[in-house]
Write an enzyme that holds these catalytic residues in place. Structure first.
Site, PDB file in Angstrom:
ATOM      1  N   THR A 221       0.831  -1.198   0.000  1.00 21.11           N
ATOM      2  CA  THR A 221       0.000   0.000   0.000  1.00 21.11           C
ATOM      3  C   THR A 221       0.869   1.254   0.000  1.00 21.11           C
ATOM      4  O   THR A 221       0.554   2.244  -0.673  1.00 21.11           O
ATOM      5  CB  THR A 221      -0.957   0.004   1.204  1.00 21.11           C
ATOM      6  OG1 THR A 221      -1.787  -1.157   1.130  1.00 21.11           O
ATOM      7  CG2 THR A 221      -1.841   1.236   1.213  1.00 21.11           C
ATOM      8  N   ASP A 222       1.970   1.228   0.728  1.00 21.43           N
ATOM      9  CA  ASP A 222       2.931   2.330   0.691  1.00 21.43           C
ATOM     10  C   ASP A 222       3.464   2.531  -0.730  1.00 21.43           C
ATOM     11  O   ASP A 222       3.514   3.651  -1.241  1.00 21.43           O
ATOM     12  CB  ASP A 222       4.109   2.039   1.622  1.00 21.43           C
ATOM     13  CG  ASP A 222       3.893   2.570   3.030  1.00 21.43           C
ATOM     14  OD1 ASP A 222       3.001   3.411   3.222  1.00 21.43           O
ATOM     15  OD2 ASP A 222       4.623   2.146   3.934  1.00 21.43           O
TER      16      ASP A 222
END
Length: 450
Positions: A221-222
Site C-alpha cells: 500500500t505504501d
C-alpha cells in the site's frame, strides 16, 4: 551548438529552476562534444555513474523531499530515476527513521539495508524544520515540487503548509502523502501501511481460506501510494506547463488501498458480494493457484477451457478435461475442491524444475514460487540487468533493484547510491543558496543544520 541550446530552451519553460535547466543542457551539450556520443540514449543504461542529461525526461525539475519511510521516498526515487534533482531534507542527528530499521545494516555504516531500497539518486540535507524555516522557504522558492508525508496540520505550524508556501512560490506543486487524507474523521491519524491495509480491507482478503488475515510480504500500500503520487506530480507538471500555476495534491494510503481492491470492490458495490480469503487461489478461475511439488511450490492457472485441456494433455490426464464436472470453467469452479485435490496429487510427484521443463512453451501461465535467492539467480533477471551496483563512500558498493520501466528514447537509471545522512548539506546550501563556509559553520553551531 548555439542552435541546439536555443531549440532546447523550450524544454525548460514552465520550470521554476529555469537557470539550472539551461545549465544542465549546456553541460549535456559539452559532454556530447567531448565524448563523441558516448552514453547515447537508452532505456536501460547500465552506466550508473552517468550524470543527468537531456535524455532524462525530468532533467531540470527540482524536488524538495520532506518525506520518510517508504511511500514518499519511493515516489521521489521514481522521479529521481527519470532525472529530477531530489533534495532529501532530513532531521539533524536522526534522519529518515528507516535508516535505523535493521538489522541488516550496510557494512561500515549505521544505515539499514531497508533505507537503501527507496532512496537512490538523491542528495541528503539536514535542516531542523523548526529553526530552519527560512532555509526551507528559500529552497521551496527555487523548487518545482515539494513532497511531504507529515500528519495534516503539522507543517502549517512551522510555516511550511501549502497556503504558506504558495505565497513564496506560486508555481510550486505541493504533494502531501498521508494516511487518510486532509479531511474526514481519520485525517489526523498517522499513516502506516499495515493499518491502512487493515482498514481498507486488503488484509481481510489476504491469507489462507481457513486462516487469519495476512499482510502482503512488502509494504504494497505504501509503494502503490508512492506510485499514485509520482503519476499525479507528473500530471501537475504537465498542467503547469500550460497554466504556469502550481497546485496541491493529496494522496493517501487508505484511498489507495481501496482503489487496489478493483474487482473485489466492484463485486460488493454492484452485486453485494462479500469477499473472502482465497490464499493463492482465484475466486472465479479454477485451477489458478500454487501447488506443492517435491521441492517447493509451483503456481499455474488456466484462464480458458483450451488452456485446461492443454494442461491435462501435458499431465497425461486428458480424460479430466472431458469429465462433465471439469469441462468448463463454471464446472471447475463448482467442483473446485475435487479438481484441486487431483492436481495436488499429480504435481506432488515431481520437482518444480522438472514440471517447468514439462510445461515449456505452454499457453497457460506457470512459474515456480521462488525464494529471494532464486529470484536474483534467475537467468531472466540476470539477462535483463535489473540489479545495479553503485559505489558507496562507506560500504564500497551497494546493490539495488533498478528501475523496472524501459524507454526507447529516454534514460531512467540508478546513478548514485542512497546518500549518507547530511552528506550534501554544504553542497546544496552553498551551490543553490549561496551560503559561504563561515555562514554554514554558524548555522551548524546553532543546530539549524548538520
Amino acid at each position: 551548438m548555439g542552435m541546439f541550446l536555443a531549440q532546447n530552451r523550450l524544454l525548460c519553460r514552465g520550470f521554476v529552476n529555469n537557470r539550472v535547466c539551461l545549465q544542465s543542457l549546456r553541460n549535456f551539450a559539452a559532454a556530447t562534444d567531448n565524448t563523441k556520443n558516448k552514453n547515447t540514449t537508452t532505456g536501460n543504461n547500465n552506466d550508473s555513474t552517468a550524470s543527468v542529461n537531456d535524455s532524462h525526461p525530468l532533467q531540470g525539475v527540482r524536488i524538495l523531499d520532506l518525506t520518510r519511510i517508504i511511500a514518499g521516498p519511493y515516489c521521489t526515487m521514481v522521479l529521481a530515476d527519470l532525472g529530477a534533482e531530489v533534495i532529501k531534507v532530513e532531521r539533524p542527528n536522526f534522519g529518515d527513521e528507516s535508516r535505523k530499521w535493521g538489522p541488516p545494516f550496510l557494512e561500515n555504516s549505521t544505515d539499514s539495508a531497508y533505507f537503501l531500497a527507496p532512496n537512490r539518486n538523491k542528495r541528503s540535507v539536514c535542516i531542523d524544520i523548526k529553526r530552519g524555516t527560512k532555509l526551507l522557504h528559500k529552497l521551496a522558492e527555487i523548487s518545482d515540487v515539494l513532497v511531504e508525508n507529515y500528519v495534516p496540520g503539522t507543517l502549517e505550524r512551522y510555516g511550511m503548509g501549502y497556503e504558506q508556501l504558495k505565497k513564496v512560490n506560486p508555481k510550486l506543486i505541493y504533494c502531501s502523502l498521508t494516511g487518510y487524507g486532509s479531511v474526514g474523521p481519520y485525517a489526523k491519524r498517522p499513516g502506516y501501511d499495515v493499518i491502512a491495509s487493515s482498514v481498507g480491507g486488503l488484509l481481510h482478503i489476504t491469507g489462507e481460506r481457513d486462516g487469519p488475515p495476512s499482510k502482503v510480504g512488502v509494504a504494497v500500500t505504501d509503494v502503490a501510494t508512492g506510485l499514485y503520487a509520482h503519476g499525479a506530480i507528473l500530471a501537475a507538471l504537465y498542467q503547469r506547463h500550460r497554466t504556469q500555476r502550481g497546485q496541491k495534491i493529496d494522496v493517501n494510503l487508505l484511498s489507495t488501498c481501496c482503489s487496489m481492491l478493483i474487482n473485489v470492490a466492484a463485486n460488493y458495490l454492484n452485486a453485494g458480494v462479500e469477499a473472502e480469503r482465497w490464499g493463492t487461489a482465484h475466486s472465479s478461475i479454477v485451477p489458478y493457484e500454487s501447488f506443492k511439488t517435491q521441492d517447493g511450490y509451483l503456481t499455474l492457472g488456466t484462464g480458458s477451457d483450451a488452456q485446461f485441456q492443454e494442461l491435462c494433455r501435458r499431465l497425461n490426464v486428458e480424460s479430466l478435461s472431458q469429465d462433465a464436472k471439469f469441462k468448463t470453467n463454471k464446472d471447475r469452479v463448482k467442483h473446485r475442491e475435487e479438481l484441486v485435490q487431483l492436481l495436488e496429487r499429480i504435481l506432488a510427484k515431481d520437482t518444480s524444475r522438472n514440471w517447468m521443463q514439462c510445461f515449456e512453451g505452454a499457453s497457460f501461465p506457470v512459474g515456480p514460487v521462488n525464494n529471494i535467492r532464486e529470484v536474483f539467480e534467475d537467468e531472466h533477471i540476470q539477462a535483463i540487468g535489473l540489479v545495479k551496483t553503485l559505489p558507496h563512500p562507506k560500504a564500497g558498493s551497494v546493490k539495488l533493484v533498478g528501475p523496472p520501466v524501459v524507454y526507447s528514447d529516454a534514460r531512467n537509471d540508478a546513478r548514485t547510491a542512497p546518500p549518507m545522512l547530511g552528506e550534501h548539506t554544504d553542497e546544496v546550501l552553498g551551490e543553490l543558496l549561496g551560503y559561504k563556509q563561515d555562514e554554514l559553520a554558524e548555522l551548524r553551531e546553532q543546530g539549524v543544520i548538520q
